[in-house]
Design a protein around this motif. Structure first.
Motif, PDB file in Angstrom:
ATOM      1  N   UNK A   1      -2.412  10.180  15.622  1.00  0.00           N
ATOM      2  CA  UNK A   1      -2.118  11.537  16.029  1.00  0.00           C
ATOM      3  C   UNK A   1      -2.395  12.519  15.239  1.00  0.00           C
ATOM      4  N   UNK A   2      -2.726  12.587  13.947  1.00  0.00           N
ATOM      5  CA  UNK A   2      -2.989  13.224  12.829  1.00  0.00           C
ATOM      6  C   UNK A   2      -3.927  12.539  11.844  1.00  0.00           C
ATOM      7  N   UNK A   3      -4.277  13.294  10.900  1.00  0.00           N
ATOM      8  CA  UNK A   3      -5.222  12.602   9.719  1.00  0.00           C
ATOM      9  C   UNK A   3      -4.438  11.782   8.786  1.00  0.00           C
ATOM     10  N   UNK A   4      -3.234  11.796   9.047  1.00  0.00           N
ATOM     11  CA  UNK A   4      -2.277  10.951   7.918  1.00  0.00           C
ATOM     12  C   UNK A   4      -1.194  10.191   8.924  1.00  0.00           C
ATOM     13  N   UNK A   5      -1.377   9.899  10.047  1.00  0.00           N
ATOM     14  CA  UNK A   5      -0.417   9.394  10.816  1.00  0.00           C
ATOM     15  C   UNK A   5      -0.873   8.301  11.954  1.00  0.00           C
TER      16      UNK A   5
ATOM     17  N   UNK B   1       5.255   1.822  16.179  1.00  0.00           N
ATOM     18  CA  UNK B   1       5.248   1.795  14.729  1.00  0.00           C
ATOM     19  C   UNK B   1       4.287   2.981  14.227  1.00  0.00           C
ATOM     20  N   UNK B   2       4.788   3.712  13.566  1.00  0.00           N
ATOM     21  CA  UNK B   2       4.096   5.128  12.883  1.00  0.00           C
ATOM     22  C   UNK B   2       3.638   4.637  11.463  1.00  0.00           C
ATOM     23  N   UNK B   3       2.513   5.016  11.154  1.00  0.00           N
ATOM     24  CA  UNK B   3       1.966   4.829   9.752  1.00  0.00           C
ATOM     25  C   UNK B   3       1.442   6.010   9.165  1.00  0.00           C
ATOM     26  N   UNK B   4       2.000   6.461   8.113  1.00  0.00           N
ATOM     27  CA  UNK B   4       1.514   7.810   7.555  1.00  0.00           C
ATOM     28  C   UNK B   4       0.474   7.196   6.209  1.00  0.00           C
ATOM     29  N   UNK B   5       0.069   8.258   5.415  1.00  0.00           N
ATOM     30  CA  UNK B   5      -0.735   7.868   4.380  1.00  0.00           C
ATOM     31  C   UNK B   5      -0.062   7.106   3.431  1.00  0.00           C
ATOM     32  N   UNK B   6      -0.681   5.784   3.153  1.00  0.00           N
ATOM     33  CA  UNK B   6       0.076   4.881   2.060  1.00  0.00           C
ATOM     34  C   UNK B   6       0.696   3.676   2.754  1.00  0.00           C
ATOM     35  N   UNK B   7       0.959   3.860   4.179  1.00  0.00           N
ATOM     36  CA  UNK B   7       1.943   2.880   4.773  1.00  0.00           C
ATOM     37  C   UNK B   7       0.906   1.621   5.147  1.00  0.00           C
ATOM     38  N   UNK B   8       1.891   0.565   5.331  1.00  0.00           N
ATOM     39  CA  UNK B   8       1.112  -0.713   5.805  1.00  0.00           C
ATOM     40  C   UNK B   8       1.765  -1.224   7.008  1.00  0.00           C
ATOM     41  N   UNK B   9       1.199  -1.892   7.852  1.00  0.00           N
ATOM     42  CA  UNK B   9       1.756  -2.645   9.018  1.00  0.00           C
ATOM     43  C   UNK B   9       1.026  -3.929   8.980  1.00  0.00           C
ATOM     44  N   UNK B  10       1.789  -4.997   8.530  1.00  0.00           N
ATOM     45  CA  UNK B  10       1.524  -6.543   8.938  1.00  0.00           C
ATOM     46  C   UNK B  10       1.844  -6.723  10.339  1.00  0.00           C
ATOM     47  N   UNK B  11       0.787  -7.325  11.201  1.00  0.00           N
ATOM     48  CA  UNK B  11       1.026  -7.507  12.734  1.00  0.00           C
ATOM     49  C   UNK B  11       0.796  -9.044  12.526  1.00  0.00           C
TER      50      UNK B  11
ATOM     51  N   UNK C   1      -2.867  -3.295   9.390  1.00  0.00           N
ATOM     52  CA  UNK C   1      -3.276  -1.947   9.264  1.00  0.00           C
ATOM     53  C   UNK C   1      -2.755  -1.263   8.106  1.00  0.00           C
ATOM     54  N   UNK C   2      -3.637  -0.391   7.652  1.00  0.00           N
ATOM     55  CA  UNK C   2      -3.135   0.446   6.532  1.00  0.00           C
ATOM     56  C   UNK C   2      -3.856   2.066   6.715  1.00  0.00           C
ATOM     57  N   UNK C   3      -3.139   2.851   6.198  1.00  0.00           N
ATOM     58  CA  UNK C   3      -3.722   4.309   6.054  1.00  0.00           C
ATOM     59  C   UNK C   3      -3.736   4.558   4.697  1.00  0.00           C
ATOM     60  N   UNK C   4      -4.985   4.886   4.183  1.00  0.00           N
ATOM     61  CA  UNK C   4      -5.153   5.191   3.149  1.00  0.00           C
ATOM     62  C   UNK C   4      -6.358   6.392   2.730  1.00  0.00           C
ATOM     63  N   UNK C   5      -5.936   7.289   2.269  1.00  0.00           N
ATOM     64  CA  UNK C   5      -6.633   8.691   1.979  1.00  0.00           C
ATOM     65  C   UNK C   5      -7.439   8.942   3.215  1.00  0.00           C
TER      66      UNK C   5
END
Length: 274
Positions: free
Chosen positions: A6-10, A32-42, A62-66
């Motif tokens: 939805x955004x550059x960090x989510x 499940x929302x992921x922001x910069x630095x978050x991880x989601x094991x599935x 999944x991971x959001x990084x930078x």
């Protein structure tokens, strides 16, 4: 089972399928929302192919990084495939045990083998950085790939690429007769037949694109189709893109109890508004 950025960090991960009461959670409404630095094991059920987020021991992550969306593959034998929904036939493979592979496309289809089938997700990633005015882009060094988009040969090339631009990298390349049928409603192709369509295909293969080394015998096997080679080359180097589909006649609208003229084609996915 779409995944949305939805955004550059989510990142927002959702999925659909049969209700699964695993750990008391109904996946039909899970987000499940992921922001910069978050991880989601599935994990994905091998029986129902239901997507399970926040798994203790999963098959991927999944991971959001930078401001980048990354995908890891924790499996031993399964390769994940990431297709570009906008670029037709662009494909990234996340092989077993590979970690932190960047999803480079803004709109992607993620295919994950599970049980006897394929689980499918979609990912909408942050847009890539683009060269700014402080560093102007360099002019092309070669005229090899400059094609006249107003020409008939280019319309034929776009028609050959259309199923993969609208569908997936596995979509079949149209036959010569299918190209005739697709273009004959255009005023420029009145009276089109197999002979003149083949002329444009030969012209593309012999004069415009360097595909001769792709359309030849390989290890004594069958000859690769010129049409297949043209499509692979044009899509690999972005010579034909989504916006070029507007050069073709409009697709027939599906009607109840009526046969669709181009049943293998489908509208392109809408871009997500961030």
């Amino acid at each position: 089972m779409p995944t949305k950025i939805e955004s550059c960090v989510e990142a927002i991960v959702t999925w659909h399928g049969n209700t699964d009461t695993h750990n008391g959670v109904n996946p039909a409404g899970e987000r499940s929302k992921l922001q910069d630095g978050d991880q989601l094991v599935f994990d994905i059920s091998s029986r129902t192919r239901i997507f399970r987020p926040k798994a203790m021991s999963g098959m991927g992550m999944f991971e959001v990084s930078r401001n980048r969306l990354l995908l890891s593959n924790f499996t031993t034998f399964s390769t994940f495939a990431i297709e570009n929904l906008e670029g037709g036939a662009e494909l990234i493979k996340v092989r077993p045990r590979r970690l932190g592979i960047e999803i480079p496309f803004e709109m992607s289809r993620i295919l994950i083998p599970s049980g006897s089938g394929i689980a499918e997700l979609s990912a909408f990633s942050p847009p890539p950085a683009i060269l700014g005015p402080d560093r102007p882009a360099r002019a092309a060094d070669s005229d090899m790939f400059r094609l006249d988009v107003t020409s008939k040969y280019f319309a034929v090339l776009v028609t050959l690429c259309e199923p993969r631009l609208r569908g997936s990298s596995m979509a079949a390349v149209p036959s010569v007769q299918e190209v005739v049928e697709r273009l004959k409603s255009s005023g420029r192709f009145t009276g089109a037949n197999r002979s003149n369509i083949n002329y444009h295909i030969d012209y593309l293969a012999d004069q415009k694109l360097p595909i001769s080394h792709w359309a030849k015998y390989v290890d004594g096997g069958r000859m690769h189709s010129k049409r297949e080679a043209l499509v692979a080359f044009a899509l690999r180097f972005d010579l034909v893109r989504e916006e070029h589909l507007t050069l073709l006649p409009a697709l027939h609208v599906r009607k109840r109890n009526a046969e669709v003229a181009t049943p293998t084609l489908r509208p392109l996915p809408r871009r997500v508004t961030r």
